[in-house]
Design a protein around this motif. Structure first.
Motif, PDB file in Angstrom:
ATOM      1  N   THR A  56       0.992  -1.201  -0.110  1.00  0.00           N
ATOM      2  CA  THR A  56      -0.002   0.161   0.176  1.00  0.00           C
ATOM      3  C   THR A  56       0.912   1.466   0.306  1.00  0.00           C
ATOM      4  O   THR A  56       0.464   2.322  -0.548  1.00  0.00           O
ATOM      5  CB  THR A  56      -0.895   0.084   1.310  1.00  0.00           C
ATOM      6  N   THR A  57       2.025   1.178   0.616  1.00  0.00           N
ATOM      7  CA  THR A  57       2.855   2.457   0.496  1.00  0.00           C
ATOM      8  C   THR A  57       4.238   1.737   0.213  1.00  0.00           C
ATOM      9  O   THR A  57       4.734   0.700   0.680  1.00  0.00           O
ATOM     10  CB  THR A  57       2.861   3.020   1.915  1.00  0.00           C
ATOM     11  N   PRO A  58       5.380   2.732  -0.010  1.00  0.00           N
ATOM     12  CA  PRO A  58       6.451   2.244  -0.050  1.00  0.00           C
ATOM     13  C   PRO A  58       7.258   1.675   1.281  1.00  0.00           C
ATOM     14  O   PRO A  58       7.935   0.885   1.329  1.00  0.00           O
ATOM     15  CB  PRO A  58       7.418   3.622  -0.608  1.00  0.00           C
ATOM     16  N   ARG A  59       6.660   2.647   2.295  1.00  0.00           N
ATOM     17  CA  ARG A  59       7.178   1.965   3.479  1.00  0.00           C
ATOM     18  C   ARG A  59       6.927   0.692   3.903  1.00  0.00           C
ATOM     19  O   ARG A  59       7.533  -0.016   4.403  1.00  0.00           O
ATOM     20  CB  ARG A  59       6.754   2.972   4.702  1.00  0.00           C
ATOM     21  N   HIS A  60       5.583   0.174   3.506  1.00  0.00           N
ATOM     22  CA  HIS A  60       5.298  -1.260   3.555  1.00  0.00           C
ATOM     23  C   HIS A  60       6.058  -2.311   3.144  1.00  0.00           C
ATOM     24  O   HIS A  60       6.299  -3.210   3.375  1.00  0.00           O
ATOM     25  CB  HIS A  60       3.757  -1.658   3.489  1.00  0.00           C
ATOM     26  N   VAL A  61       6.573  -1.828   1.850  1.00  0.00           N
ATOM     27  CA  VAL A  61       7.489  -2.622   0.860  1.00  0.00           C
ATOM     28  C   VAL A  61       8.778  -2.817   1.791  1.00  0.00           C
ATOM     29  O   VAL A  61       9.277  -3.952   1.795  1.00  0.00           O
ATOM     30  CB  VAL A  61       7.766  -2.096  -0.431  1.00  0.00           C
ATOM     31  N   VAL A  62       9.314  -1.583   2.007  1.00  0.00           N
ATOM     32  CA  VAL A  62      10.680  -1.706   2.805  1.00  0.00           C
ATOM     33  C   VAL A  62      10.448  -2.548   4.105  1.00  0.00           C
ATOM     34  O   VAL A  62      11.397  -3.463   4.242  1.00  0.00           O
ATOM     35  CB  VAL A  62      11.356  -0.314   3.005  1.00  0.00           C
ATOM     36  N   ASP A  63       9.413  -2.103   4.904  1.00  0.00           N
ATOM     37  CA  ASP A  63       9.103  -2.950   6.223  1.00  0.00           C
ATOM     38  C   ASP A  63       9.022  -4.439   5.891  1.00  0.00           C
ATOM     39  O   ASP A  63       9.575  -5.361   6.630  1.00  0.00           O
ATOM     40  CB  ASP A  63       7.946  -2.391   6.844  1.00  0.00           C
ATOM     41  N   GLY A  64       8.272  -4.888   4.920  1.00  0.00           N
ATOM     42  CA  GLY A  64       8.032  -6.396   4.591  1.00  0.00           C
ATOM     43  C   GLY A  64       9.472  -6.871   4.201  1.00  0.00           C
ATOM     44  O   GLY A  64       9.687  -8.012   4.810  1.00  0.00           O
ATOM     45  N   LEU A  65      10.106  -6.405   3.254  1.00  0.00           N
ATOM     46  CA  LEU A  65      11.454  -6.906   3.050  1.00  0.00           C
ATOM     47  C   LEU A  65      12.437  -6.996   4.076  1.00  0.00           C
ATOM     48  O   LEU A  65      13.224  -8.011   4.201  1.00  0.00           O
ATOM     49  CB  LEU A  65      12.097  -5.929   1.860  1.00  0.00           C
ATOM     50  N   CYS A  66      12.424  -6.019   4.934  1.00  0.00           N
ATOM     51  CA  CYS A  66      13.429  -6.000   6.133  1.00  0.00           C
ATOM     52  C   CYS A  66      12.873  -7.035   7.193  1.00  0.00           C
ATOM     53  O   CYS A  66      13.878  -7.878   7.816  1.00  0.00           O
ATOM     54  CB  CYS A  66      13.285  -4.718   6.994  1.00  0.00           C
ATOM     55  N   HIS A  67      11.827  -7.277   7.331  1.00  0.00           N
ATOM     56  CA  HIS A  67      11.147  -8.286   8.381  1.00  0.00           C
ATOM     57  C   HIS A  67      11.585  -9.825   7.477  1.00  0.00           C
ATOM     58  O   HIS A  67      11.991 -10.832   8.481  1.00  0.00           O
ATOM     59  CB  HIS A  67       9.551  -8.728   8.206  1.00  0.00           C
ATOM     60  N   ILE A  68      11.648  -9.835   6.266  1.00  0.00           N
ATOM     61  CA  ILE A  68      12.047 -11.282   5.616  1.00  0.00           C
ATOM     62  C   ILE A  68      13.553 -11.434   5.729  1.00  0.00           C
ATOM     63  O   ILE A  68      13.976 -12.460   6.122  1.00  0.00           O
ATOM     64  CB  ILE A  68      11.305 -11.036   4.134  1.00  0.00           C
ATOM     65  N   ALA A  69      14.266 -10.359   5.748  1.00  0.00           N
ATOM     66  CA  ALA A  69      15.734 -10.341   5.721  1.00  0.00           C
ATOM     67  C   ALA A  69      16.289 -10.653   7.178  1.00  0.00           C
ATOM     68  O   ALA A  69      16.851 -11.649   7.564  1.00  0.00           O
ATOM     69  CB  ALA A  69      16.504  -9.007   5.439  1.00  0.00           C
ATOM     70  N   PHE A  70      15.671  -9.951   8.304  1.00  0.00           N
ATOM     71  CA  PHE A  70      15.838 -10.317   9.706  1.00  0.00           C
ATOM     72  C   PHE A  70      15.424 -12.025   9.953  1.00  0.00           C
ATOM     73  O   PHE A  70      16.147 -12.347  10.574  1.00  0.00           O
ATOM     74  CB  PHE A  70      14.990  -9.553  10.676  1.00  0.00           C
ATOM     75  N   ALA A  71      14.099 -12.466   9.362  1.00  0.00           N
ATOM     76  CA  ALA A  71      13.871 -13.615   9.715  1.00  0.00           C
ATOM     77  C   ALA A  71      14.780 -14.744   9.108  1.00  0.00           C
ATOM     78  O   ALA A  71      15.048 -15.717   9.674  1.00  0.00           O
ATOM     79  CB  ALA A  71      12.450 -13.796   9.288  1.00  0.00           C
ATOM     80  N   GLY A  72      15.215 -14.366   7.832  1.00  0.00           N
ATOM     81  CA  GLY A  72      16.290 -15.043   7.114  1.00  0.00           C
ATOM     82  C   GLY A  72      17.252 -15.282   7.937  1.00  0.00           C
ATOM     83  O   GLY A  72      18.078 -16.349   8.005  1.00  0.00           O
ATOM     84  N   TRP A  73      18.081 -14.095   8.463  1.00  0.00           N
ATOM     85  CA  TRP A  73      18.970 -14.446   9.060  1.00  0.00           C
ATOM     86  C   TRP A  73      19.059 -15.254  10.421  1.00  0.00           C
ATOM     87  O   TRP A  73      19.782 -15.934  10.723  1.00  0.00           O
ATOM     88  CB  TRP A  73      19.659 -12.956   9.520  1.00  0.00           C
ATOM     89  N   PHE A  74      17.883 -15.091  10.911  1.00  0.00           N
ATOM     90  CA  PHE A  74      17.530 -15.714  12.344  1.00  0.00           C
ATOM     91  C   PHE A  74      17.709 -17.266  11.886  1.00  0.00           C
ATOM     92  O   PHE A  74      18.126 -18.190  12.698  1.00  0.00           O
ATOM     93  CB  PHE A  74      16.258 -15.569  13.084  1.00  0.00           C
ATOM     94  N   TYR A  75      16.980 -17.690  10.893  1.00  0.00           N
ATOM     95  CA  TYR A  75      16.749 -19.030  10.665  1.00  0.00           C
ATOM     96  C   TYR A  75      18.060 -19.622  10.365  1.00  0.00           C
ATOM     97  O   TYR A  75      18.564 -20.700  10.446  1.00  0.00           O
ATOM     98  CB  TYR A  75      15.931 -19.287   9.368  1.00  0.00           C
ATOM     99  N   VAL A  76      18.929 -19.112   9.516  1.00  0.00           N
ATOM    100  CA  VAL A  76      20.335 -19.352   8.876  1.00  0.00           C
ATOM    101  C   VAL A  76      21.149 -19.515  10.137  1.00  0.00           C
ATOM    102  O   VAL A  76      21.934 -20.410  10.345  1.00  0.00           O
ATOM    103  CB  VAL A  76      20.689 -18.279   7.776  1.00  0.00           C
ATOM    104  N   SER A  77      21.185 -18.528  11.152  1.00  0.00           N
ATOM    105  CA  SER A  77      21.836 -18.685  12.373  1.00  0.00           C
ATOM    106  C   SER A  77      21.520 -19.771  13.271  1.00  0.00           C
ATOM    107  O   SER A  77      22.305 -20.504  13.797  1.00  0.00           O
ATOM    108  CB  SER A  77      21.674 -17.428  13.396  1.00  0.00           C
ATOM    109  N   PHE A  78      20.258 -20.273  13.356  1.00  0.00           N
ATOM    110  CA  PHE A  78      19.548 -21.194  14.094  1.00  0.00           C
ATOM    111  C   PHE A  78      20.242 -22.454  13.433  1.00  0.00           C
ATOM    112  O   PHE A  78      20.581 -23.542  14.549  1.00  0.00           O
ATOM    113  CB  PHE A  78      18.021 -21.271  14.341  1.00  0.00           C
ATOM    114  N   GLU A  79      20.046 -22.723  12.307  1.00  0.00           N
ATOM    115  CA  GLU A  79      20.333 -23.909  11.668  1.00  0.00           C
ATOM    116  C   GLU A  79      21.762 -24.128  11.233  1.00  0.00           C
ATOM    117  O   GLU A  79      22.461 -24.996  10.715  1.00  0.00           O
ATOM    118  CB  GLU A  79      19.533 -24.237  10.428  1.00  0.00           C
TER     119      GLU A  79
END
Length: 117
Positions: A56-79
């Motif tokens: 809906t907004t550019p901010r949502h796009v950046v926030d969504g991609l940042c959430h995915i990047a953080f979660a990806g880092w957590f998963y890679v670190s856990f595994e």
């Protein structure tokens, strides 16, 4: 909470509940609850993806991609994928945070300039 965010949240939780119901209905052998904790980053990725559908907004796009990047880092670190652990990969988290902080005003400015033309 806005109507759009409320409907997105309801959509995500509805999909999660349906997925759990389908898993229970299929009568497959479900791993013990203790094993599920290692997959929590995928839930965080889903919340990030939810901000991208539809953006809906550019901010949502950046926030969504940042959430995915953080979660990806957590998963890679856990595994411990690619030999990365919390101990040796935490600077990546700092870099991700910096990129997210830089990207938001740049994307907002870029899209504002495009809308003015």
């Amino acid at each position: 909470m806005s109507k759009k965010m409320e409907s997105r949240s309801q959509l995500l939780w509805g999909l999660i509940v349906v997925a759990v119901g389908v898993l229970l209905l299929t009568d497959i052998q479900v791993p013990p609850i203790g094993m599920w904790w290692r997959y929590w980053p995928f839930l965080a990725m889903a919340f990030g993806a939810l901000k991208l559908i539809p953006p809906t907004t550019p901010r949502h796009v950046v926030d969504g991609l940042c959430h995915i990047a953080f979660a990806g880092w957590f998963y890679v670190s856990f595994e411990h994928l690619w030999g990365l652990t919390f101990h040796n990969s935490w600077p990546i988290l700092v870099i991700i945070a910096g990129i997210c902080m830089l990207a938001q005003p740049v994307v907002i400015k870029y899209t504002a300039d495009k809308e003015e033309k």
